[in-house]
Design an enzyme around this catalytic site. Structure first.
Site: not given
Ligand code: GRF
Length: 196
Positions: A14, A90, A93, A109, A150
């Protein structure tokens, strides 16, 4: 031009997708730029991805954080950060960061919150729980971050079906596609609407 800082802990697909989107020449995407990736693990792949794209990185470990939020706050300030993006981050914050960046922290999420959210619900654990419960649909939630896991204001959700033989990995793949399709656009819209 708004400065985005991405927080990520692992793979970083992402993060890469968002960096590339805002680097692209499209006139709408040029409203913002990713100026840094902050990661809590020295060996996370997201650091390589960012480096390849020329985006500066900082590693702030859990131990660093336990000494207080000052280190993170200084970096964010130095970068003139307008918006923080949590993309697979993970750690919690620090409250001081949440208070200092109210309405300016967005998380993604991999479920349809409020279902399958909360402490300990991340990565494949989410998908395992969704499959074990026999759900027919899952999806993604993009939301503002407040003091609890969340639970901030939901900005956007998108659904995908569960297939009969889904494993956490196949479902994760489908969820990732949704994330890559929508996350940059939702960030961009948020900037336009709320950070003029
Ligand atoms: C994603 O599925 C996001 O929703 C979750 O962690 C994952 C991260 O994936 N919070 P990446 O590291 O961006 O591939």
């Amino acid at each position: 031009m708004k400065n985005l800082v991405i927080f990520a802990s692992g793979n970083g697909s992402n993060a890469q997708n968002i960096i590339e989107y805002f680097n692209s020449n499209s006139s709408t995407a040029s409203s913002a730029k990713v100026v840094r990736v902050i990661c809590n693990r020295t060996n996370a792949y997201v650091l390589e991805r960012a480096a390849k794209l020329g985006v500066p990185t900082s590693v702030i470990t859990k131990e660093d954080l336990s000494g207080g939020p000052q280190g993170i706050l200084e970096i964010l300030e130095k970068d003139s950060t307008d918006l923080i993006i949590l993309a697979g981050y993970l750690l919690k914050i620090p409250d001081e960061v949440i208070a200092g960046y109210k309405g300016r922290i967005i998380n993604i999420h991999p479920s349809l919150l409020p279902a399958y959210g909360g402490k300990g619900m991340y990565g494949n654990r989410v998908h395992e729980a969704v499959i074990a419960a026999g759900e027919r649909v899952s999806g993604i939630t993009i939301h503002l971050v407040d003091e609890n896991y969340d639970s901030g204001k939901i900005l956007f959700q998108a659904e995908c079906p569960l297939l009969e033989n889904d494993t956490p990995e196949t479902l994760a793949g489908r969820i990732h596609k949704l994330e890559h399709t929508h996350f940059p656009h939702i960030i961009e819209e948020y900037i336009k609407d709320y950070l003029p």
